[in-house]
Design a protein around this motif. Sequence first.
Motif, PDB file in Angstrom:
ATOM      1  N   LEU A  53       0.805  -1.206   0.153  1.00 22.84           N
ATOM      2  CA  LEU A  53       0.008  -0.217   0.001  1.00 22.84           C
ATOM      3  C   LEU A  53       0.917   1.166   0.005  1.00 22.84           C
ATOM      4  O   LEU A  53       0.818   2.214  -0.828  1.00 22.84           O
ATOM      5  CB  LEU A  53      -1.050  -0.094   1.334  1.00 22.84           C
ATOM      6  CG  LEU A  53      -1.745   1.134   1.300  1.00 22.84           C
ATOM      7  CD1 LEU A  53      -2.826   1.153   0.135  1.00 22.84           C
ATOM      8  CD2 LEU A  53      -2.890   1.150   2.585  1.00 22.84           C
ATOM      9  N   LEU A  54       1.979   1.336   0.850  1.00 20.05           N
ATOM     10  CA  LEU A  54       2.959   2.420   0.893  1.00 20.05           C
ATOM     11  C   LEU A  54       3.670   2.422  -0.511  1.00 20.05           C
ATOM     12  O   LEU A  54       3.680   3.430  -1.115  1.00 20.05           O
ATOM     13  CB  LEU A  54       4.011   2.191   2.046  1.00 20.05           C
ATOM     14  CG  LEU A  54       5.053   3.253   2.011  1.00 20.05           C
ATOM     15  CD1 LEU A  54       4.642   4.628   2.358  1.00 20.05           C
ATOM     16  CD2 LEU A  54       5.947   2.754   2.909  1.00 20.05           C
ATOM     17  N   MET A  62       4.848   9.534  -8.382  1.00 19.62           N
ATOM     18  CA  MET A  62       5.797   9.536  -9.276  1.00 19.62           C
ATOM     19  C   MET A  62       5.203   9.588 -10.713  1.00 19.62           C
ATOM     20  O   MET A  62       5.897   9.323 -11.497  1.00 19.62           O
ATOM     21  CB  MET A  62       6.738   8.444  -8.908  1.00 19.62           C
ATOM     22  CG  MET A  62       7.715   8.373  -7.768  1.00 19.62           C
ATOM     23  SD  MET A  62       8.645   6.918  -7.493  1.00 19.62           S
ATOM     24  CE  MET A  62       9.983   7.020  -8.816  1.00 19.62           C
ATOM     25  N   LYS A  63       3.624   9.278 -10.564  1.00 22.20           N
ATOM     26  CA  LYS A  63       2.950   9.245 -11.842  1.00 22.20           C
ATOM     27  C   LYS A  63       3.091   7.421 -12.579  1.00 22.20           C
ATOM     28  O   LYS A  63       3.369   7.599 -13.785  1.00 22.20           O
ATOM     29  CB  LYS A  63       3.223  10.387 -12.766  1.00 22.20           C
ATOM     30  CG  LYS A  63       2.796  11.633 -11.954  1.00 22.20           C
ATOM     31  CD  LYS A  63       2.887  12.711 -13.206  1.00 22.20           C
ATOM     32  CE  LYS A  63       2.471  14.048 -12.627  1.00 22.20           C
ATOM     33  NZ  LYS A  63       2.691  14.412 -10.965  1.00 22.20           N
ATOM     34  N   LEU A  64       3.476   6.688 -11.475  1.00 15.28           N
ATOM     35  CA  LEU A  64       3.792   5.570 -11.834  1.00 15.28           C
ATOM     36  C   LEU A  64       2.681   4.534 -11.465  1.00 15.28           C
ATOM     37  O   LEU A  64       2.074   4.808 -10.303  1.00 15.28           O
ATOM     38  CB  LEU A  64       4.877   4.976 -11.807  1.00 15.28           C
ATOM     39  CG  LEU A  64       6.243   5.713 -12.268  1.00 15.28           C
ATOM     40  CD1 LEU A  64       7.455   5.088 -11.714  1.00 15.28           C
ATOM     41  CD2 LEU A  64       6.378   5.265 -13.844  1.00 15.28           C
ATOM     42  N   SER A  65       2.275   3.370 -12.360  1.00 17.02           N
ATOM     43  CA  SER A  65       1.389   2.563 -11.707  1.00 17.02           C
ATOM     44  C   SER A  65       2.047   1.092 -11.130  1.00 17.02           C
ATOM     45  O   SER A  65       3.457   0.916 -11.523  1.00 17.02           O
ATOM     46  CB  SER A  65       0.305   2.051 -12.683  1.00 17.02           C
ATOM     47  OG  SER A  65       1.156   1.268 -13.705  1.00 17.02           O
ATOM     48  N   VAL A  66       1.533   0.460 -10.221  1.00 13.31           N
ATOM     49  CA  VAL A  66       2.077  -0.632  -9.787  1.00 13.31           C
ATOM     50  C   VAL A  66       2.380  -1.590 -10.879  1.00 13.31           C
ATOM     51  O   VAL A  66       3.340  -2.350 -10.880  1.00 13.31           O
ATOM     52  CB  VAL A  66       1.225  -1.332  -8.905  1.00 13.31           C
ATOM     53  CG1 VAL A  66       1.553  -3.050  -8.358  1.00 13.31           C
ATOM     54  CG2 VAL A  66       0.884  -0.480  -7.727  1.00 13.31           C
ATOM     55  N   SER A 108      14.146   0.044   4.681  1.00 10.88           N
ATOM     56  CA  SER A 108      13.323  -1.065   4.104  1.00 10.88           C
ATOM     57  C   SER A 108      11.572  -0.470   3.953  1.00 10.88           C
ATOM     58  O   SER A 108      11.666   0.434   5.035  1.00 10.88           O
ATOM     59  CB  SER A 108      13.227  -2.400   4.970  1.00 10.88           C
ATOM     60  OG  SER A 108      12.769  -2.231   6.102  1.00 10.88           O
ATOM     61  N   LEU A 109      10.972  -0.940   3.531  1.00  8.15           N
ATOM     62  CA  LEU A 109       9.520  -0.560   3.497  1.00  8.15           C
ATOM     63  C   LEU A 109       8.904  -0.674   4.737  1.00  8.15           C
ATOM     64  O   LEU A 109       8.216   0.204   5.240  1.00  8.15           O
ATOM     65  CB  LEU A 109       8.605  -1.182   2.357  1.00  8.15           C
ATOM     66  CG  LEU A 109       8.878  -1.065   0.845  1.00  8.15           C
ATOM     67  CD1 LEU A 109       8.188  -2.090  -0.144  1.00  8.15           C
ATOM     68  CD2 LEU A 109       8.909   0.431   0.604  1.00  8.15           C
TER      69      LEU A 109
END
Length: 131
Positions: A53-54, A62-66, A108-109
Amino acid sequence: MNDLQRLKEMGITVWDVRRPECYPDVSPQPVSLPDDCKLLLVCESKPTEQEALLFSKVLASMKLSVKQALHLPPQAVNLLDKHQLEWCWFAGTQQMDIDGVKMLTSPSLAVLENDQFAKKQLWQQIKQYES
């Protein structure tokens, strides 16, 4: 069926031989990324649901998708084949050089999720490339 086919069927596309001297005929295979992959997340393990989610929120900023991002363990970075990457994010691992790619580093995340200062530092790195 050989061992490489078994690994592929199990969805294991990146692997490392712990004792290469036992397997003289096995050489690491280059890692090919899809053309639409714009960001590579380099960390020890795939993000958990909470971390994902983060990760998706950072990507959106960043205007990027997963769909434009992939995870790769650090030991596989040196095996990267030709790619169309724009970004490489090293989360909780040491940064490595990848020519022509914007580099991000963070804890790390799991740590980043609860550390506002680390989030701010990551945001500053992203913004630095926009100017």
